[in-house]
Structure formats: structure tokens, C-alpha cells
Design an enzyme around this catalytic site. Structure first.
Site, PDB file in Angstrom:
ATOM      1  N   LYS A  10       0.876  -1.288  -0.025  1.00 18.33           N
ATOM      2  CA  LYS A  10       0.196   0.004  -0.127  1.00 18.33           C
ATOM      3  C   LYS A  10       0.870   1.356   0.047  1.00 18.33           C
ATOM      4  CE  LYS A  10      -3.781   1.576   2.720  1.00 18.33           C
ATOM      5  NZ  LYS A  10      -4.882   1.580   4.020  1.00 18.33           N
ATOM      6  N   ILE A  51      -7.577   0.959   9.841  1.00 15.89           N
ATOM      7  CA  ILE A  51      -7.896   1.726  11.137  1.00 15.89           C
ATOM      8  C   ILE A  51      -9.486   1.568  11.467  1.00 15.89           C
ATOM      9  CG2 ILE A  51      -8.048   4.060  10.126  1.00 15.89           C
ATOM     10  CD1 ILE A  51      -6.722   5.098  12.658  1.00 15.89           C
ATOM     11  N   GLY A  52     -10.028   1.148  10.031  1.00 10.89           N
ATOM     12  CA  GLY A  52     -11.614   1.205  10.422  1.00 10.89           C
ATOM     13  C   GLY A  52     -12.161   0.049   9.556  1.00 10.89           C
ATOM     14  N   GLY A  53     -11.241  -0.751   8.956  1.00 13.58           N
ATOM     15  CA  GLY A  53     -11.451  -1.739   8.219  1.00 13.58           C
ATOM     16  C   GLY A  53     -10.797  -1.794   6.646  1.00 13.58           C
ATOM     17  N   SER A  54      -9.825  -0.969   6.792  1.00 11.80           N
ATOM     18  CA  SER A  54      -8.982  -0.855   5.450  1.00 11.80           C
ATOM     19  C   SER A  54      -8.347  -1.929   4.966  1.00 11.80           C
ATOM     20  CB  SER A  54      -8.149   0.367   5.503  1.00 11.80           C
ATOM     21  OG  SER A  54      -8.919   1.604   5.566  1.00 11.80           O
ATOM     22  N   SER A  95      -9.313   1.291   2.751  1.00 12.09           N
ATOM     23  CA  SER A  95      -8.544   2.039   2.033  1.00 12.09           C
ATOM     24  C   SER A  95      -7.217   1.543   1.434  1.00 12.09           C
ATOM     25  CB  SER A  95      -7.958   3.294   2.917  1.00 12.09           C
ATOM     26  OG  SER A  95      -6.912   2.724   3.772  1.00 12.09           O
ATOM     27  N   LEU A 101      -7.109   8.325   3.421  1.00 11.75           N
ATOM     28  CA  LEU A 101      -6.811   6.693   3.815  1.00 11.75           C
ATOM     29  C   LEU A 101      -8.273   6.628   4.383  1.00 11.75           C
ATOM     30  CD1 LEU A 101      -3.330   6.413   5.406  1.00 11.75           C
ATOM     31  CD2 LEU A 101      -4.086   6.006   3.104  1.00 11.75           C
TER      32      LEU A 101
END
Lengths: 574, 574
Positions: free
Chosen positions: A132, A237-240, A216, A190
Site C-alpha cells: 500500500k 484503522i477502520g476496516g481498510s 483504503s 486514507l
């Protein structure tokens, strides 16, 4: 030709976009092609030799078996993936940086090393690995999708680290013998579940180019689904990591914070430590996912990254877990699973409900226990996550956007908001800890419900309320963000693809929320057709070994039930 | 009689002070006594029976050997410590809460349990354990020295948790068979290296009542040094376990964050998570320290405390460490140590220099390697810690002081300052991480200097620039706070006491700073005479097993060199 009236940020973005394309060797450019919606499989194979197809469709376990033994040369393998990645990018816009020449030079050195010493450099000898675009690799930019970062070090001009510094993970991957060859697309900031920025545009879903590749780590998801890379690393950090894994029909792990080394990587809102972004691998098989995860741990990242924990791969936990579902005589033992059918805010669309029901049937058929998981506990986890992401009122994200003055992208819009003070941040940290404690107590309490006498072994839940989403319609991250607030480990595995022919769900007239109604109404069987769906297998904090072991077992069972050889190429028909 | 003109906070403090004394049984009150400066040893023994002396002067390892086998009853042991603790409090003001009746009831139940089952309840069966007044124990207050917290739950009136809730550590200690019997004094706000508050006044040093017992776990330090408790738990965010250990001639451990369960304990600036306060044990021997640390780990705190890490006691690391200084044939092998002679800001006073020089001589005599440790790296660690403690501009501390309107105590004064915002907190977190990385790289780089080829095994350094300090003269926490910023593990062991007869240091005329000159000038051989001195043995993050193992070895050597049977009763003469 550039339009002289074009704003300078657009010119910069366009120049960078062109530079990425220019990095693709002439003979790998594709032109005058009208790609179908699904560009995986036969379509992309059409650009490749049968040998290239053989190599690129092997998983990382099979590839390293060949490369570490010298059966396949690192150069040949690298070239095959470079070629396929180049095609992939031209089909779905998944790359930010291309450095095939460097990759081939490294691959050549690896081949020479093996020839000279008779030994592979490490367990990933000759394995191409994609990254990434948060990881710094010498010789190329890290833009993270910001136009203002082009030609800079994280937005800083004339910084001596630009194109020189490498992230700790990069150093470790090189030690392991991996071949780095490209960096993959991300949404600007992101902080989005789709991947879009002014440099590469939009990263489309390879299985259905009307849909999103997620975000992301959307470039990783799309590239790996197209077999342009056998394995890569994203962040979550939230599902990326999990969203792109789910949307592209591949495997992804969000480990707990402290297992993978984040040191020296670029990030959004760096230093925000209420909920830490974590690095996680994505790959085309569960075995490949485990291979690269274990390989990184073998480098003892805690010796080099202050935030990494001294937790090597714990074989004792792996063995203990195996014994949970295989008794001494080799017979099957019972596991117990929580099933989270919805998160209390938004019910999944029919295609995802079908996937959950199917998984439940497998578990029950195998004799495992299934417990209805509390749907009331997700909301607070999501709220804490939202407050955390917004704690600086958008200051960090807006400052990077402002560097170039680039226009807003709807999916990545940042609303300037309240900037918390240190007391408010501390109060949020307390709320998070109390939430974690509440969840921990709940999970512990399930030992009273199971026949095993243990708390449930893992929880199955959707990754999103829909299959790979229609662009602009990713409205609800509640299925992934509560896991970040808890810092739990979550492994996403592919299970099926949305099928327009499935029996339509009972007409709903009651909704959990207005958002629930909206997402329900946005379900369109025709458009979603073929969009991949993955499920989360969630374990508690730092239970990666346990979750890998259970996931390996479950994936074998899913294969048997679906008759699929390759889970990462899920069929539409369940 | 109370003065009717007295402010209400003074009345409340006086009433609480009296209530603490009233909790001491009549027959244990002491009156008309003129205690000498040193109230340890013979003086306090004068109040006790020989049997009580035998029990209370055994360490926790010896005590649990007797109580878990039933040789000594839990009731008899508990009563002896209650008696001695009661005397201790009357000599140095070290207790906030006394609950001897509850303790004796629990001890009786333990005796019955052992009689009925033939088995101890746990490894701490019948062991009295004292607690710093941050831990909630049912039936009593937690004031943390705040007058405004008297009769409340952390300052909240009518909170149902008041006198009902128990901290997670308390639950685990009860499971282990420990007997809780008192809570010990702290400085108001906790943010001080001396212990003073309006409730108990000032906690004096038992070895020299002109000096401080240290802080913030000063009550623990004083009580344990007087053998009023065999072991206890304090907390450390800037030296608060290590300073009292050093000043009282006992052992104390500051583990890295995540090993001991903080869940459900009161704290200052709760939720500040740039530098976490950690729980650490204090005890009269290294064996006792290890016993209680391992016992708590055996309760798997990570199952109940969201911030605890799943790290059981790692015997493999203990064994590997032993092999570092004992080769296969049982012969001695070389270790390498860094020696930090000063922190770049303030040189230690002569008494502490003597202690460091003495330790160095032992190491060299034993054939170990000693490396001069970089004195330039401490400053930034201390600065980051200071910024962290002040990040809310004093808002939290001042709000608790404001509850009662109590007067300022000079050692615990809080200056209202700048309140950081979330971006500034994040920047501080980045600075801390970069500092940790710099230190990590430095430590790794020492492998080039050692004959072992490994980075140094541990670092020896002062705990403070002076022996147990003259009240009001604790001006510099640089020797402890950088360790908190690094989140390193640090074990303090007693080595000697300040000796007015020692050859005076060469007259200094050059100073590292104005503060250095001031602290140099404040050295008074006469007043400091007899003040204990402990040294830090510092390991890296989460290296508790390694540091315990090296400390056990070193303490044996120190005993041999000094001819002391009991290190926790250090002689003045080296």
C-alpha cells in the site's frame, strides 16, 4: 496535452498519472481494448503467456516452494507478476508506484545468491510482494494519494529522506527475500471505504468494474484479486484491510496493534493513539496470508519498532487451538461461534445475509455450536471510532489537501469539526477502555452458554452491509470499526459473490434506523451481481494464532461445501 | 477538639486522620514515645513479641512457605503484620486505610479452607499484601490523598461503587489467597517524589525521620521498610515505585505497561495514554518481588483487563537469561552492562556516586563488561514526560483539589498551564515514538562494543541524584522519568546508605546546569547520613523476566561483596 487553464494541482496529478503509466514497459501497454465488467480470469489471462499464468495463479506458498528451492527463478517470477500488475493497473487503476527495474535487479541478486550459496535468502525468497502506498521504498515517491505529496517526503519538500528512507516493514521484507515491485492505490486521506484520488482516479473492482474495490487498501485488493501480486500489505484503522479483502474475494488480516511493524511508514493523523492503525497482509489464500505474517514475525520487529510487541508466532497456541476441534483420537470436537447477524444499526443486504446463513449452516452441519451474538454492543464501538478519527477536527487531513489545493473527492470529504483538547482525548480513551471492558466481560460471560464451557472461540460477522459497493454508496462502516475500537483480531475470508438470482429477501417494512432503510433501498440485485463477499472471523485481542488456525479449518470446510478449489475465486452460485 | 474557625476541608481532613488512627485497636496505640531518627530494627521491634518479629521479618517467600503448608496460620501472620503496620503508621504516617478486621476474617476463612481441603487457596495463601491508595477495596474509601475524595467514589458523591467496587488487581490478589489489610499513603495528585497530603500529613523515612520516604508510593515504601507489610503494590508514571524503593532500602519493579492489571484502579489524569502509569510490586527481597509479580501473572490479567497483554511469565526467557551468565559447564560467562553515571542534566551527589562506583567494581571483578552509557539521551525523555504530565494544563489535578478547596502543598503544587489540543497530543506521541526509536537504535548499536556480540544486557543507573531526599528538595526526576517515556522495565535494588564519613567528593566547579549546581550545593553529609540508596537495573520494553533473572544474580553478588545477609537492610558502610 495539458490544458493551460488547468489548475496546477490538476497538472501535477495528471503528470504523475502519466508518469505511472510511463513506467510500464512499452510492450506491456494495452490499447484499443474494451474490457468487460469482469476483467479477472480469462480476460486478463488473454494478455499473458501460459507460463506467466501458471506462475501468477500460484499462491505465495506454492511460489516460495519453487523459488526457495530454485525450481523457479526469482527473475522469471518477478517478471510475470510485473507484467500482470501492469495489465491490472491499466484495467482498474490500482498502482501508485511502479519500480519493475529495481525489482528485477533484486530478483537477479536473489538468483545469484541462491546459485552461489545453495540457500534461499529467507522464507520469502523470490516472492513479489506489493505494498500500500504508505510504505516508503527507496527510489520512489510515497504520495498516499495527496497531490501535494508528489515529489516530497510526506508533504515536506527537500527533505533528505525523500526517495531514500525505507519503512521498517520494507527492510524486513527485503531481509526475508521478498521482491518489492509496486505500491498500490489508496483514497486520499486514507479514511474511506473506496479508493479514489486525483492521481489515479478510481480503483475499480476487477470482478465487476461498476463496483468499488473497497478501501483504503483498495489498490492491494484489486491488484491481488487480479493476481497481479501474490501477497501484499495494507493498513487498517477502520476496516481498510478487511473491506478490500471482502470486496475482492481475497483474504485479509487485521491483527491487533503491536504485531506488525508500523515504524517508518506514512500515515494519516500520525500520533493519534486512541485507535492505532495496524498493518495487515492480504493474499490469495489463507496459507499465503499466514506465510507472510509469520515471516515478518520471524524478523522480530519488536527489536526495531518501538510499538511492536515481543510476540513471536506462538506455536503453542496454534497447537492448543488445533486440539480444540480435533480430540486426542483425531475425532472432531465442538467449537462454539458467535454469529453477529447485524450490528444494531444497519442490516446487511440480502446477498450478505445469504453468506451468513450459509456459513451458519456449515457450522451447524459440522456439529459446532452457534450462539446469537449481541447486536447491541457494536454501536458504541463505532461511535468511539468516529470520534477518534475526527479528534483533531480534520486538521491533519485538511492540511495535506491544502498543500496542493486539490479539489474535494466526495468519498473522501473532510468536514472541519470540533478540535478536542487533551482532557477530551483522555475522556475518549477512558470511554474506549470501558467499552473494551464491557465487551470483554460479555465475551467471557458466554462460557455459561456454550457446551464447551469455554467462552465462544470466535465470532462470525459481515464485513460490510453489502457486497463490493456501488461507488458513492459506502455509507456505514459499523461492521468493521467496532473491531478497531476493541483492537480485536479479524480475518476476512471470501465466501461467495452477490447473485441477482437469489430468492429476494422478505420485503422489509421495519428498519433499525433511517440509514438502514436507505441502504436497504439501495440494494440493486442487477448492479451488485458478481460483487464479492467476505466474512470476518473475529478473535480477541492478540489472538492471531488462534484465529489463523480456526480460519484454516473453516476455509477447508467451505471449500468442501462449495466444491470450490480456490476460495479466492468464489463462484456466484452458493 | 476542632477549631470552629477551621475551614471545612481542614475539618474533613482532620476527621479522616483521626478515623485512620481510630481504626487501630486500643492495645496497639503508642503514646508518650520519643522516637529516634531511625525507627526500623530494634526500635520498632520493641513494640512487638518475638514471635511477631519472627513472622514480620521473614520475606514473602519464607512466609508463604509457612502459610501454604499450614505451618503458620494465616490469622497469626495477618495479626502480626496488622500490629506492626499499626505501629509503623504511628511512627511515619504511612497509612490511608486500615481494615484489620476484614483482613482477620479473610485470614480465618483461609485457615478453614486449608484445614478443610488440605490445600492453600493459591500461591499467596495467607500473605498480607498492602496496596497504594489507588486500588479500590470494598468497605473503605479511596482518597488518593484528596480531601474532596473522602466518603466518595473518586470524588463522586453518592456513586454506587463507593466502598463496593474492587479493582481488578484486588480481585486477583484475593484469588491468589493474599490477605489485604491496609492501603498506603500517597502525595495528593500522585505527581510527586515525596508523600504529603492534608489527611496524613507527611510520610517520613523510617531509616531517618528527617528525610522523605519518597513518592508517590511513599506509604508502601515506608511501611514495607518497617516490615509492616511483606509486599505491596504501587504505581509508577515517573518513578513512583522506584523512588520509594530506593529511598527505603527495599526492592521495587516498574514493569512495562501491560503486564500488571490497572483495570478499575483510581488514577490521576485517567485516560492520558501517551505515558501510561503502571502497577509495580515492592517487597523486602528480590524473591518476594518475583513471587508476587509471577502470582499476578498466573491470574491471566489479560482476560479481565483490556490494557493487559497476553504475556504469562516466560520461563523460556528466564532460562535463556540464566544461560547468559552460566555456560554449559556451569562456568561463569560474561554479561555486559551499560553504566549511566549521570543523566546529562544533574550529577548524582557523592553518596550515589559511591554506590554506582561500588556496583561497577563488583561487575568488573566478576569479569563482566562495563560500557559507558550515553548521558545525552535522557534529557529528551524527561522533557517528553514533563509535557505529558502537563498536557491538560493541570485541569484534572486542579479539579480534584477544587472539590474541597484544600490548600496547596508545595511538593504537590500544580501550575495551571497550556492545555494541549488533539493535534499537539498527537505530535507529542510522535515525538515519544521517535525518541523510543532513537534509544532502541542506540541500544542495538552497542552490539558493536560488547565482547558478547549482543547489545548490552542491562543498564545500571541511579534512581535519583541523592539518597532519600531532604523534604522539599526533590528537584529532579530525570533519572526515572526517561524510563517511563521509553516504557522500559526497571528494577530497583538497595545497595547502601548515605555515609557522612565517606571521603568527600572532589570539589566541583563545573556544572551541567544551574539545577546541577543547586543539587550539588544542597548535599549535606550530616542530614543525609543513613538515607538509603537503591540503583536501577534497566532492561528494554517488556523484558521483565530477563531483568528479574539478572537482578537475582547481581543481588547475590552484592550480598557476597558487602557481607550483608539482607540487602533490604543495607548497612551504611560499604
Amino acid at each position: 496535452m495539458m490544458d493551460p487553464e488547468m489548475p496546477s494541482w490538476q497538472k501535477a496529478a495528471q503528470a504523475k498519472r502519466q508518469a505511472i503509466l510511463d513506467a510500464i514497459p512499452q510492450q506491456w501497454r494495452i490499447q484499443h481494448v474494451s474490457p468487460p465488467l469482469d476483467v479477472t480470469g480469462e480476460f486478463i489471462q488473454g494478455f499473458l503467456t501460459s507460463r506467466e499464468i501458471e506462475i501468477t495463479e500460484a499462491d505465495a506458498v506454492a511460489i516460495t516452494a519453487q523459488t526457495t528451492s530454485g525450481n523457479w527463478s526469482a527473475v522469471e517470477v518477478t517478471e510475470a507478476f510485473c507484467h500482470r500488475a501492469a495489465i491490472a493497473h491499466q484495467l482498474v487503476n490500482c498502482l501508485h508506484e511502479i519500480f519493475f527495474e529495481d525489482a528485477l535487479r533484486v530478483a537477479k541478486e536473489l538468483d545469484e545468491h541462491l546459485a552461489a550459496t545453495g540457500k534461499p535468502k529467507g522464507p520469502l525468497h523470490g516472492l513479489p510482494v506489493s505494498l500500500k502506498d504508505q510504505f516508503h521504498v527507496k527510489g520512489v515517491d510515497t504520495t498516499m494519494g495527496y497531490v501535494g505529496w508528489i515529489g516530497t517526503y510526506q508533504g515536506k519538500k527537500d527533505d533528505p529522506r525523500h526517495r531514500v528512507a525505507e519503512s521498517e516493514l520494507v527492510r524486513e521484507l527485503r531481509n526475508l527475500g521478498a521482491v518489492l515491485f509496486c505500491k498500490t492505490s489508496v483514497p486520499v486521506t486514507l479514511m474511506a471505504g473506496e479508493t479514489a484520488n486525483h492521481i489515479i482516479g478510481y480503483t475499480w473492482n476487477p470482478k465487476n468494474r461498476n463496483l468499488s474495490s473497497g478501501g483504503s487498501s483498495g489498490g492491494e485488493g484489486a491488484l491481488i484479486a487480479l493476481r497481479g501480486s501474490p501477497a501484499g500489505f495494507g493498513t487498517d484503522i477502520g476496516g481498510s484491510v478487511r473491506i478490500p479483502a471482502s470486496f475482492n474475494g481475497i483474504f485479509g488480516l487485521r491483527p491487533s496493534a503491536g504485531r506488525m511493524p508500523y515504524e517508518g511508514a506514512a500515515n494519516s493523523i500520525d500520533g493519534q493513539n486512541t485507535i492505532l492503525s495496524v498493518i495487515g497482509p492480504l493474499a490469495t489464500s489463507i496459507g499465503a496470508l499466514k506465510l507472510v505474517f509469520k515471516a515478518v514475525l520471524s524478523q522480530e520487529p519488536w527489536q526495531y519498532d518501538p510499538l511492536s510487541l515481543p510476540l513471536p508466532w506462538r506455536e503453542d497456541i496454534e497447537n492448543l487451538t488445533k486440539r480444540l476441534f480435533t480430540d486426542k483420537k483425531g475425532a472432531a470436537s465442538q467449537l462454539s461461534f458467535g454469529i453477529l447477524r447485524h450490528d444494531g444499526l444497519v442490516e446487511p443486504q440480502p446477498s450478505v445475509k445469504v453468506a451468513i446463513d450459509f456459513m451458519e449452516r456449515i457450522l451447524r452441519d459440522l456439529g459446532h455450536q452457534v450462539i446469537e451474538w449481541d447486536t447491541g454492543l457494536c454501536r458504541e464501538g463505532k461511535e468511539i471510532a468516529s470520534k477518534t478519527y475526527d479528534m483533531d477536527g480534520g486538521a491533519d487531513l485538511l492540511s495535506h489537501i491544502a498543500l496542493s489545493g486539490e479539489a474535494e473527492i466526495p468519498q473522501c470529504s473532510v468536514e472541519p469539526g470540533k478540535h478536542l483538547n487533551a482532557s477530551e482525548v483522555a475522556a475518549l480513551n477512558v470511554q474506549k477502555r470501558e467499552y473494551q471492558k464491557k465487551y470483554m466481560d460479555y465475551w467471557n460471560s458466554t462460557s455459561k452458554l456454550t457446551t464447551t464451557g469455554r467462552p465462544v472461540d470466535a465470532v462470525i460477522c459481515p464485513t460490510a452491509p453489502h457486497a463490493a459497493v456501488i461507488p458513492g454508496k459506502y455509507r456505514h462502516t459499523g461492521y468493521t470499526t467496532f473491531v478497531n475500537t476493541l483492537d480485536y483480531t479479524s480475518l476476512v475470508f471470501p465466501i461467495c459473490r452477490a447473485d441477482k438470482h437469489l430468492r429476494s429477501m422478505t420485503q422489509r417494512s421495519e428498519f433499525l434506523s433511517e440509514l438502514d432503510r436507505k441502504i436497504y433501498e439501495e440494494y440493486d440485485a442487477e448492479i451488485y451481481h458478481g460483487g464479492p463477499i467476505g466474512l470476518q472471523l473475529i478473535g480477541r485481542r492478540l489472538e492471531e494464532e488462534k484465529i489463523f488456525t480456526i480460519a484454516e479449518y473453516l476455509c477447508e470446510q467451505v471449500k468442501l461445501y462449495t466444491g470450490q478449489e480456490d476460495l479466492a475465486n468464489p463462484s456466484i452460485d452458493l
